[in-house]
Design a protein around this motif. Sequence first.
Motif, PDB file in Angstrom:
ATOM      1  N   THR A 121       0.816  -1.209   0.000  1.00  0.00           N
ATOM      2  CA  THR A 121       0.000   0.000   0.000  1.00  0.00           C
ATOM      3  C   THR A 121       0.853   1.263   0.000  1.00  0.00           C
ATOM      4  O   THR A 121       0.483   2.269  -0.618  1.00  0.00           O
ATOM      5  CB  THR A 121      -0.934  -0.001   1.215  1.00  0.00           C
ATOM      6  N   SER A 122       2.006   1.228   0.653  1.00  0.00           N
ATOM      7  CA  SER A 122       2.836   2.434   0.697  1.00  0.00           C
ATOM      8  C   SER A 122       3.368   2.789  -0.686  1.00  0.00           C
ATOM      9  O   SER A 122       3.546   3.975  -1.001  1.00  0.00           O
ATOM     10  CB  SER A 122       3.998   2.241   1.678  1.00  0.00           C
ATOM     11  N   GLU A 123       3.628   1.791  -1.525  1.00  0.00           N
ATOM     12  CA  GLU A 123       4.112   2.075  -2.881  1.00  0.00           C
ATOM     13  C   GLU A 123       3.033   2.770  -3.707  1.00  0.00           C
ATOM     14  O   GLU A 123       3.311   3.719  -4.440  1.00  0.00           O
ATOM     15  CB  GLU A 123       4.566   0.780  -3.560  1.00  0.00           C
ATOM     16  N   ARG A 195       7.481  13.015   1.388  1.00  0.00           N
ATOM     17  CA  ARG A 195       7.093  13.680   2.643  1.00  0.00           C
ATOM     18  C   ARG A 195       5.616  13.497   2.936  1.00  0.00           C
ATOM     19  O   ARG A 195       5.211  13.330   4.101  1.00  0.00           O
ATOM     20  CB  ARG A 195       7.450  15.174   2.569  1.00  0.00           C
ATOM     21  N   THR A 196       4.796  13.512   1.877  1.00  0.00           N
ATOM     22  CA  THR A 196       3.348  13.392   2.071  1.00  0.00           C
ATOM     23  C   THR A 196       2.959  12.023   2.607  1.00  0.00           C
ATOM     24  O   THR A 196       2.166  11.915   3.560  1.00  0.00           O
ATOM     25  CB  THR A 196       2.610  13.656   0.741  1.00  0.00           C
ATOM     26  N   ILE A 197       3.510  10.949   2.026  1.00  0.00           N
ATOM     27  CA  ILE A 197       3.101   9.624   2.512  1.00  0.00           C
ATOM     28  C   ILE A 197       3.629   9.367   3.915  1.00  0.00           C
ATOM     29  O   ILE A 197       2.981   8.662   4.712  1.00  0.00           O
ATOM     30  CB  ILE A 197       3.524   8.500   1.547  1.00  0.00           C
ATOM     31  N   ALA A 198       4.801   9.947   4.241  1.00  0.00           N
ATOM     32  CA  ALA A 198       5.295   9.796   5.610  1.00  0.00           C
ATOM     33  C   ALA A 198       4.351  10.482   6.591  1.00  0.00           C
ATOM     34  O   ALA A 198       4.020   9.927   7.654  1.00  0.00           O
ATOM     35  CB  ALA A 198       6.699  10.384   5.721  1.00  0.00           C
ATOM     36  N   LYS A 199       3.886  11.669   6.251  1.00  0.00           N
ATOM     37  CA  LYS A 199       2.944  12.394   7.098  1.00  0.00           C
ATOM     38  C   LYS A 199       1.631  11.631   7.240  1.00  0.00           C
ATOM     39  O   LYS A 199       0.977  11.679   8.292  1.00  0.00           O
ATOM     40  CB  LYS A 199       2.694  13.781   6.512  1.00  0.00           C
ATOM     41  N   ALA A 200       1.252  10.891   6.200  1.00  0.00           N
ATOM     42  CA  ALA A 200       0.015  10.104   6.234  1.00  0.00           C
ATOM     43  C   ALA A 200       0.186   8.791   6.985  1.00  0.00           C
ATOM     44  O   ALA A 200      -0.783   8.038   7.143  1.00  0.00           O
ATOM     45  CB  ALA A 200      -0.465   9.836   4.813  1.00  0.00           C
ATOM     46  N   GLY A 201       1.407   8.485   7.411  1.00  0.00           N
ATOM     47  CA  GLY A 201       1.651   7.280   8.190  1.00  0.00           C
ATOM     48  C   GLY A 201       2.175   6.105   7.409  1.00  0.00           C
ATOM     49  O   GLY A 201       2.380   5.024   7.980  1.00  0.00           O
ATOM     50  N   PHE A 202       2.416   6.288   6.114  1.00  0.00           N
ATOM     51  CA  PHE A 202       2.931   5.196   5.294  1.00  0.00           C
ATOM     52  C   PHE A 202       4.460   5.177   5.323  1.00  0.00           C
ATOM     53  O   PHE A 202       5.104   6.166   5.678  1.00  0.00           O
ATOM     54  CB  PHE A 202       2.446   5.340   3.850  1.00  0.00           C
ATOM     55  N   ASP A 203       5.019   4.055   4.912  1.00  0.00           N
ATOM     56  CA  ASP A 203       6.464   3.902   4.832  1.00  0.00           C
ATOM     57  C   ASP A 203       7.002   4.806   3.731  1.00  0.00           C
ATOM     58  O   ASP A 203       6.706   4.589   2.554  1.00  0.00           O
ATOM     59  CB  ASP A 203       6.802   2.439   4.534  1.00  0.00           C
ATOM     60  N   PRO A 204       7.811   5.813   4.050  1.00  0.00           N
ATOM     61  CA  PRO A 204       8.311   6.732   3.006  1.00  0.00           C
ATOM     62  C   PRO A 204       9.255   6.056   2.021  1.00  0.00           C
ATOM     63  O   PRO A 204       9.505   6.592   0.944  1.00  0.00           O
ATOM     64  CB  PRO A 204       9.029   7.821   3.809  1.00  0.00           C
ATOM     65  N   GLY A 260      11.437   0.515   7.988  1.00  0.00           N
ATOM     66  CA  GLY A 260      10.687  -0.436   8.791  1.00  0.00           C
ATOM     67  C   GLY A 260       9.748   0.161   9.805  1.00  0.00           C
ATOM     68  O   GLY A 260       9.158  -0.567  10.611  1.00  0.00           O
ATOM     69  N   ILE A 261       9.586   1.484   9.807  1.00  0.00           N
ATOM     70  CA  ILE A 261       8.721   2.118  10.808  1.00  0.00           C
ATOM     71  C   ILE A 261       7.344   2.452  10.241  1.00  0.00           C
ATOM     72  O   ILE A 261       6.323   2.203  10.874  1.00  0.00           O
ATOM     73  CB  ILE A 261       9.391   3.397  11.369  1.00  0.00           C
ATOM     74  N   GLY A 262       7.291   3.004   9.052  1.00  0.00           N
ATOM     75  CA  GLY A 262       6.003   3.378   8.459  1.00  0.00           C
ATOM     76  C   GLY A 262       5.189   2.163   8.031  1.00  0.00           C
ATOM     77  O   GLY A 262       5.693   1.044   7.916  1.00  0.00           O
ATOM     78  N   GLU A 263       3.918   2.390   7.759  1.00  0.00           N
ATOM     79  CA  GLU A 263       2.983   1.329   7.373  1.00  0.00           C
ATOM     80  C   GLU A 263       3.188   0.921   5.914  1.00  0.00           C
ATOM     81  O   GLU A 263       3.290   1.771   5.030  1.00  0.00           O
ATOM     82  CB  GLU A 263       1.553   1.836   7.566  1.00  0.00           C
ATOM     83  N   THR A 264       3.261  -0.388   5.672  1.00  0.00           N
ATOM     84  CA  THR A 264       3.333  -0.908   4.302  1.00  0.00           C
ATOM     85  C   THR A 264       2.038  -1.618   3.919  1.00  0.00           C
ATOM     86  O   THR A 264       1.598  -1.535   2.788  1.00  0.00           O
ATOM     87  CB  THR A 264       4.512  -1.878   4.123  1.00  0.00           C
ATOM     88  N   ASP A 265       1.451  -2.361   4.854  1.00  0.00           N
ATOM     89  CA  ASP A 265       0.160  -3.028   4.631  1.00  0.00           C
ATOM     90  C   ASP A 265       0.223  -3.955   3.419  1.00  0.00           C
ATOM     91  O   ASP A 265      -0.679  -3.990   2.590  1.00  0.00           O
ATOM     92  CB  ASP A 265      -0.925  -1.965   4.438  1.00  0.00           C
ATOM     93  N   ARG A 266       1.298  -4.740   3.306  1.00  0.00           N
ATOM     94  CA  ARG A 266       1.542  -5.586   2.139  1.00  0.00           C
ATOM     95  C   ARG A 266       0.455  -6.647   1.951  1.00  0.00           C
ATOM     96  O   ARG A 266      -0.093  -6.800   0.853  1.00  0.00           O
ATOM     97  CB  ARG A 266       2.915  -6.245   2.253  1.00  0.00           C
TER      98      ARG A 266
END
Length: 481
Positions: A121-123, A195-204, A260-266
């Motif tokens: 999901t982060s991709e 920067r946007t996806i990191a702010k949204a909680g996803f793996d940058p 390894g900190i942000g959300e990937t939701d693979r």
Amino acid sequence: MAAFACALALGAVVAGCASDRIGFGAGTSPTLPASAPKVTGVEPLSAREHKKLVSNFGGEYRSPVAERLLNDVMKRVAGATDRPDQQYQVTILNSPVVNAFALPSGNLYVTRGLLALANDTSEVAAVMAHEVAHVTLNHAMQRAELERRSEIVSRVVAEVLNDSDAQQVVQARGKLTLASFSRAQELEADQIGVRTIAKAGFDPFGAARFLASLGRQSSMRATMLGEKPNQGPNFLSTHPSTPERVAQALAAARQIRAPGIGETDRDHYLQAIAGMTFGDDPSEGVVRGNRFLHPQLGFAFSAPASFVLENSSSAVLGLAPGGAQALRFDSVKMPDGMTLQSYIVSGWIEGVEVGPVESITVNGLPAVTAVAKGDEWTFRLAAVQSGQSTYRFILAAKNYTPDMDRQFRDAVESFHLMSSGESAAVKPLRIGLVTAQAGDTVETLAERMATDRPVERFQLLNGIERNGPVRPGSTYKVIVE
């Protein structure tokens, strides 16, 4: 179809913002329609405009599970931008091309080809954030204004100063400036997207992973065509080289947080795309190795064995390794009263001399063929009549030999109408999922792939480096019938 230049006849593949290639009837040209950058404000597209735009990209692909996931991701991404009040609606396009774009209207489009390439999901969030950044930064309008100013300067030099040499210099300089400007925009959108996806909680780091997969896909295609991958940046390209983008995306992500900190939701992502069509849609014709089959229209043909075929929106395009031979196949309706003999000499390609026309029969169908010669290329032209449709072959070579002409004629004579059984046997390829067991390797899992180059494609689709391992218990994509 009107006469077309040799370069168009050979079908050079175009690239879009996140694009790798094009896809007979599929409407998948990766470049944004000319009208799209001119959209202003935030007025929603009308249903008619949306339908027309979607039809240019193969139509809409319906997958309720994937649509829900994408729209949920888009809400999070939009909320983390400088315009959190802007609402977006995601549409999946029925195209195997890897492509995505957003419009100021709040419409965001991603192809199923892009969804197949992404691994979590982060991709996908990174792609969405990149495209939204183009919109919020007004990049399309800025490019259009720069093009307009460059065109005015060029016209002034030509008309006022009456200096054609100076005009050519100005045009070349304008192209270089525009290319540099576009590359800068891509890198800027990449940085903001991270920067946007990191702010949204996803793996940058999702942005760098997806860009790396995109680069590997381009390299694999180049290898299939006998080209040298990663030859360095083309300074007239509108996009930076993929390694440059990956490096900058990695640097931007490292400034934010450790891996390894942000959300990937693979796992959730893979379940959402499971069962989706992969590659060509049979309703639009499919490429299977060097064969093209169109079960809906009921015909098929085989290109020379070494050719790599691609199914574009208006034609089937093919290239031999090294690019010294090429093919274009399409379907047209001849003007009323025109014969095949007169049609083949009516000017399909500009600047060539068509030789004597030969009347032949191709698997029971009336046809004509001829050799045409240009300055650098020699062509085998053919037209096959079936009902109201005329099917055209244009096969070209720089160094034309009798053996090559024999291969070209074999390709023309392979054209045939498909039986009902042959048509029914053409099934779409789909994305399947497999869980790795103890002892599994890339090679054992790739045995389940219903594609050419199974090991390479398995690694590419799953983001696995060459000689990389698979992890027992992990889920991987495979392509199945």
